[in-house]
Scaffold this active site. Structure first.
Site, PDB file in Angstrom:
ATOM      1  N   ARG A 294      -0.778   9.142   5.941  1.00  0.00           N
ATOM      2  CA  ARG A 294       0.022   8.489   4.950  1.00  0.00           C
ATOM      3  C   ARG A 294      -0.704   8.531   3.562  1.00  0.00           C
ATOM      4  O   ARG A 294      -2.005   8.090   3.676  1.00  0.00           O
ATOM      5  CB  ARG A 294       0.624   7.157   5.263  1.00  0.00           C
ATOM      6  CG  ARG A 294       1.809   7.179   6.112  1.00  0.00           C
ATOM      7  CD  ARG A 294       2.228   5.902   6.864  1.00  0.00           C
ATOM      8  NE  ARG A 294       2.034   4.804   5.960  1.00  0.00           N
ATOM      9  CZ  ARG A 294       2.407   3.508   6.065  1.00  0.00           C
ATOM     10  NH1 ARG A 294       2.769   3.170   7.456  1.00  0.00           N
ATOM     11  NH2 ARG A 294       2.222   2.601   5.499  1.00  0.00           N
TER      12      ARG A 294
ATOM     13  N   ARG B  45       8.836  -9.864   4.463  1.00  0.00           N
ATOM     14  CA  ARG B  45       7.434  -9.758   4.024  1.00  0.00           C
ATOM     15  C   ARG B  45       7.241 -10.741   2.800  1.00  0.00           C
ATOM     16  O   ARG B  45       6.220 -10.897   2.209  1.00  0.00           O
ATOM     17  CB  ARG B  45       7.170  -8.429   3.472  1.00  0.00           C
ATOM     18  CG  ARG B  45       6.259  -7.442   4.339  1.00  0.00           C
ATOM     19  CD  ARG B  45       6.249  -6.135   3.925  1.00  0.00           C
ATOM     20  NE  ARG B  45       5.106  -5.674   4.379  1.00  0.00           N
ATOM     21  CZ  ARG B  45       4.823  -4.534   5.203  1.00  0.00           C
ATOM     22  NH1 ARG B  45       6.032  -4.087   5.687  1.00  0.00           N
ATOM     23  NH2 ARG B  45       3.734  -3.790   5.479  1.00  0.00           N
TER      24      ARG B  45
ATOM     25  N   ARG C  64      -2.849  -3.357  -0.731  1.00  0.00           N
ATOM     26  CA  ARG C  64      -1.800  -3.539   0.363  1.00  0.00           C
ATOM     27  C   ARG C  64      -2.302  -5.000   0.959  1.00  0.00           C
ATOM     28  O   ARG C  64      -1.546  -5.865   1.192  1.00  0.00           O
ATOM     29  CB  ARG C  64      -1.592  -2.741   1.207  1.00  0.00           C
ATOM     30  CG  ARG C  64      -0.587  -1.455   0.726  1.00  0.00           C
ATOM     31  CD  ARG C  64      -0.701  -0.272   1.293  1.00  0.00           C
ATOM     32  NE  ARG C  64      -0.621  -0.120   2.894  1.00  0.00           N
ATOM     33  CZ  ARG C  64      -0.873   0.555   3.565  1.00  0.00           C
ATOM     34  NH1 ARG C  64      -1.491   1.482   3.282  1.00  0.00           N
ATOM     35  NH2 ARG C  64      -0.374   0.375   5.028  1.00  0.00           N
TER      36      ARG C  64
ATOM     37  N   LYS D 190       1.717  -3.531  14.291  1.00  0.00           N
ATOM     38  CA  LYS D 190       2.923  -3.827  14.260  1.00  0.00           C
ATOM     39  C   LYS D 190       3.744  -2.495  15.088  1.00  0.00           C
ATOM     40  O   LYS D 190       4.509  -2.715  15.883  1.00  0.00           O
ATOM     41  CB  LYS D 190       3.585  -4.177  12.996  1.00  0.00           C
ATOM     42  CG  LYS D 190       2.909  -5.406  12.344  1.00  0.00           C
ATOM     43  CD  LYS D 190       3.628  -5.708  11.072  1.00  0.00           C
ATOM     44  CE  LYS D 190       3.516  -4.791   9.971  1.00  0.00           C
ATOM     45  NZ  LYS D 190       2.169  -4.294   9.599  1.00  0.00           N
TER      46      LYS D 190
ATOM     47  N   ARG E 278      -5.765   6.288  10.280  1.00  0.00           N
ATOM     48  CA  ARG E 278      -4.591   6.481  10.906  1.00  0.00           C
ATOM     49  C   ARG E 278      -3.823   7.791  10.725  1.00  0.00           C
ATOM     50  O   ARG E 278      -3.933   8.385   9.850  1.00  0.00           O
ATOM     51  CB  ARG E 278      -3.567   5.300  10.456  1.00  0.00           C
ATOM     52  CG  ARG E 278      -2.216   5.456  10.931  1.00  0.00           C
ATOM     53  CD  ARG E 278      -1.443   4.213  10.691  1.00  0.00           C
ATOM     54  NE  ARG E 278      -1.251   3.850   9.328  1.00  0.00           N
ATOM     55  CZ  ARG E 278      -0.354   2.814   9.103  1.00  0.00           C
ATOM     56  NH1 ARG E 278      -0.118   2.009   9.996  1.00  0.00           N
ATOM     57  NH2 ARG E 278      -0.399   2.391   7.664  1.00  0.00           N
TER      58      ARG E 278
HETATM   59  P1  ADP Z   1       0.869  -1.286  11.462  1.00  0.00           P
HETATM   60  O1  ADP Z   1       2.364  -1.009  11.798  1.00  0.00           O
HETATM   61  O2  ADP Z   1       0.866  -2.861  11.563  1.00  0.00           O
HETATM   62  O3  ADP Z   1       0.804  -1.075  10.062  1.00  0.00           O
HETATM   63  P2  ADP Z   1      -0.248   0.578  13.388  1.00  0.00           P
HETATM   64  O4  ADP Z   1       0.548   0.056  14.747  1.00  0.00           O
HETATM   65  O5  ADP Z   1       0.318   1.837  12.488  1.00  0.00           O
HETATM   66  O6  ADP Z   1      -0.306  -1.019  12.353  1.00  0.00           O
HETATM   67  O7  ADP Z   1      -1.867   0.688  13.525  1.00  0.00           O
HETATM   68  C1  ADP Z   1      -2.473   0.972  12.640  1.00  0.00           C
HETATM   69  C2  ADP Z   1      -3.801   1.641  13.222  1.00  0.00           C
HETATM   70  O8  ADP Z   1      -4.364   0.917  13.755  1.00  0.00           O
HETATM   71  C3  ADP Z   1      -3.312   2.942  13.540  1.00  0.00           C
HETATM   72  O9  ADP Z   1      -4.278   4.196  13.539  1.00  0.00           O
HETATM   73  C4  ADP Z   1      -3.510   2.505  15.341  1.00  0.00           C
HETATM   74  O10 ADP Z   1      -3.591   3.744  16.088  1.00  0.00           O
HETATM   75  C5  ADP Z   1      -4.504   1.766  15.197  1.00  0.00           C
HETATM   76  N1  ADP Z   1      -4.510   0.534  16.225  1.00  0.00           N
HETATM   77  C6  ADP Z   1      -3.538  -0.159  16.585  1.00  0.00           C
HETATM   78  N2  ADP Z   1      -3.661  -1.114  17.483  1.00  0.00           N
HETATM   79  C7  ADP Z   1      -4.888  -1.058  17.498  1.00  0.00           C
HETATM   80  C8  ADP Z   1      -5.905  -1.876  18.498  1.00  0.00           C
HETATM   81  N3  ADP Z   1      -5.568  -2.717  19.319  1.00  0.00           N
HETATM   82  N4  ADP Z   1      -7.221  -1.378  18.354  1.00  0.00           N
HETATM   83  C9  ADP Z   1      -7.404  -0.568  17.638  1.00  0.00           C
HETATM   84  N5  ADP Z   1      -6.872   0.409  16.788  1.00  0.00           N
HETATM   85  C10 ADP Z   1      -5.474   0.029  16.990  1.00  0.00           C
HETATM   86  P1  ADP Z   2       2.031  -1.146   6.938  1.00  0.00           P
HETATM   87  O1  ADP Z   2       1.304  -0.096   7.618  1.00  0.00           O
HETATM   88  O2  ADP Z   2       1.498  -1.588   5.587  1.00  0.00           O
HETATM   89  O3  ADP Z   2       2.670  -2.306   7.535  1.00  0.00           O
HETATM   90  P2  ADP Z   2       4.993  -0.267   6.333  1.00  0.00           P
HETATM   91  O4  ADP Z   2       5.190   1.178   6.914  1.00  0.00           O
HETATM   92  O5  ADP Z   2       5.530  -1.177   6.994  1.00  0.00           O
HETATM   93  O6  ADP Z   2       3.289  -0.281   5.935  1.00  0.00           O
HETATM   94  O7  ADP Z   2       5.153  -0.218   4.923  1.00  0.00           O
HETATM   95  C1  ADP Z   2       4.688   0.694   3.539  1.00  0.00           C
HETATM   96  C2  ADP Z   2       5.235   0.462   2.294  1.00  0.00           C
HETATM   97  O8  ADP Z   2       6.774   0.114   2.292  1.00  0.00           O
HETATM   98  C3  ADP Z   2       4.788  -1.064   1.909  1.00  0.00           C
HETATM   99  O9  ADP Z   2       3.468  -0.912   1.216  1.00  0.00           O
HETATM  100  C4  ADP Z   2       5.713  -1.342   0.842  1.00  0.00           C
HETATM  101  O10 ADP Z   2       5.675  -0.594  -0.283  1.00  0.00           O
HETATM  102  C5  ADP Z   2       7.152  -0.893   1.508  1.00  0.00           C
HETATM  103  N1  ADP Z   2       7.720  -2.114   2.205  1.00  0.00           N
HETATM  104  C6  ADP Z   2       8.041  -1.770   3.879  1.00  0.00           C
HETATM  105  N2  ADP Z   2       8.591  -3.051   4.235  1.00  0.00           N
HETATM  106  C7  ADP Z   2       8.754  -3.844   3.173  1.00  0.00           C
HETATM  107  C8  ADP Z   2       9.334  -5.051   2.843  1.00  0.00           C
HETATM  108  N3  ADP Z   2       9.886  -5.484   4.060  1.00  0.00           N
HETATM  109  N4  ADP Z   2       9.333  -5.345   1.638  1.00  0.00           N
HETATM  110  C9  ADP Z   2       9.018  -4.773   0.850  1.00  0.00           C
HETATM  111  N5  ADP Z   2       8.474  -3.628   0.766  1.00  0.00           N
HETATM  112  C10 ADP Z   2       8.132  -3.132   1.873  1.00  0.00           C
END
Ligand code: ADP
Ligand code: ADP
Ligand code: ZN
Length: 215
Positions: free
Chosen positions: A161, A90, A172, A15, A129
Site C-alpha cells: 500500500r 475511528r 497515521r 484488525k 506489509r
Molecule cells: P490492520 O488491519 O490493523 O492495519 P493488518 O492485519 O493488516 O493490520 O496487519 C498489519 C501487518 O502486521 C501485516 O503485515 C500482518 O501480516 C502483520 N501482523 C498481523 N498480526 C500480527 C502479529 N500478531 N504478529 C506479527 N505481525 C502481525
Molecule cells: P489501517 O491499516 O491504518 O488500519 P485502513 O485500511 O483501515 O488502514 O485505512 C486506510 C485509510 O483509509 C486511513 O488512513 C483513512 O485515510 C481511511 N479510513 C479508513 N477507515 C476510516 C474511517 N473509519 N474514518 C476515516 N477514514 C478512514
C-alpha cells in the site's frame, strides 16, 4: 444469534488479520472501511475521488463520507446475522452516528475488540506489509511471509500500500492517538471494550484470546 463486533486498534494492530479469522469462525461479513474506500478509488467513483487526498496523506476521511458507506453496507442481507466493523468507527462522531444507525435497525454492538500494540512494533509491521488485491490475503515479509515476496498463495501478485511508507505511517499513528484512541474510554464506559494484547505474539495466539471473548 447475531454477533455484532467492532475491531478497534491502531493501524497495523492486526484488525484485518484477526477479522479474517473471525469471519471463518463466525460466518459474519467483514466490513472494512479502508477496503471499501480503496475499492471506491479503484472504481473511480465520486467518493473515491474525494477520499484519495486524505488517504494518501494518512489523514482520516471526513466522517460524513465514511458514515455514508457504512450506513449503506450494514443494512444488506448478509449482515442480518451480524457483522465485523474493521476500522470503523475511528472518531467519537462516527461512534455517535453508528449508535444512531444501529438504533434504527434495532441492533447493538456486542463487543469492541481493542487490539493494543506499541508504536514501534506497528511501524515495523506496516512497512513490511504486503497484500493480495485478488483474494485479500495479508502478509508480512518476516512474520507471515508469502511464498515469494511478490506472489500470493493464490498465485496472483502482491502489492504494497502507498500509505505504508514510514512517513505516512507515523502520521497515521498520530491521527490514531489524537482522534481514535478516545474511543477506548468511550467503549470502556459502555462496558463493551475487550482489551487484547495484540503485540509480541503471533496472529494465532492473538486469535485464541479473541475466541475466549466470543465464547
Ligand atoms: P490492520 O488491519 O490493523 O492495519 P493488518 O492485519 O493488516 O493490520 O496487519 C498489519 C501487518 O502486521 C501485516 O503485515 C500482518 O501480516 C502483520 N501482523 C498481523 N498480526 C500480527 C502479529 N500478531 N504478529 C506479527 N505481525 C502481525
Ligand atoms: P489501517 O491499516 O491504518 O488500519 P485502513 O485500511 O483501515 O488502514 O485505512 C486506510 C485509510 O483509509 C486511513 O488512513 C483513512 O485515510 C481511511 N479510513 C479508513 N477507515 C476510516 C474511517 N473509519 N474514518 C476515516 N477514514 C478512514
Ligand atoms: Zn491472493
Amino acid at each position: 444469534m447475531s454477533m455484532n463486533l467492532i475491531f478497534l486498534g491502531p493501524p497495523g494492530a492486526g484488525k484485518g488479520t484477526q477479522a479474517k479469522k473471525t469471519v471463518e469462525q463466525c460466518s459474519v461479513p467483514q466490513l472494512s472501511t479502508g477496503d471499501m474506500l480503496r475499492a471506491a478509488r479503484k472504481d473511480g467513483t465520486a467518493l473515491g475521488k474525494k477520499a484519495a487526498g486524505y488517504m494518501d496523506s494518512g489523514k482520516l476521511v471526513p466522517d460524513d463520507l465514511v458514515v455514508g458507506i457504512v450506513k449503506e453496507r450494514i443494512v444488506r442481507d448478509d449482515c442480518s446475522n451480524g457483522f465485523i466493523l474493521d476500522g470503523f468507527p475511528r472518531t467519537l462522531g462516527q461512534a455517535a452516528s453508528l449508535d444512531r444507525m444501529l438504533a434504527e435497525i434495532d441492533q447493538k454492538i456486542d463487543h469492541v475488540v481493542d487490539l493494543v500494540v506499541d508504536d514501534e512494533e506497528l511501524v515495523g509491521r506496516l512497512t513490511a506489509r504486503r497484500s493480495c488485491s485478488a483474494c485479500g490475503n495479508i502478509y508480512h515479509l518476516q512474520f507471515n511471509p508469502p511464498p515469494s515476496p511478490d506472489t500470493c498463495e493464490c498465485g496472483k501478485g502482491l502489492v504494497q500500500r502507498e500509505d505504508d511508507n514510514e512517513t505516512t505511517v507515523r502520521s497515521r499513528l498520530e491521527v490514531y492517538h489524537s482522534q481514535t484512541a478516545p474511543l477506548q474510554d468511550h467503549y470502556e464506559k459502555q462496558g463493551l471494550r475487550r482489551k487484547i494484547d495484540g503485540g509480541g505474539r503471533g496472529p494465532d495466539e492473538v486469535f485464541s484470546s479473541i475466541k475466549e471473548i466470543l465464547g
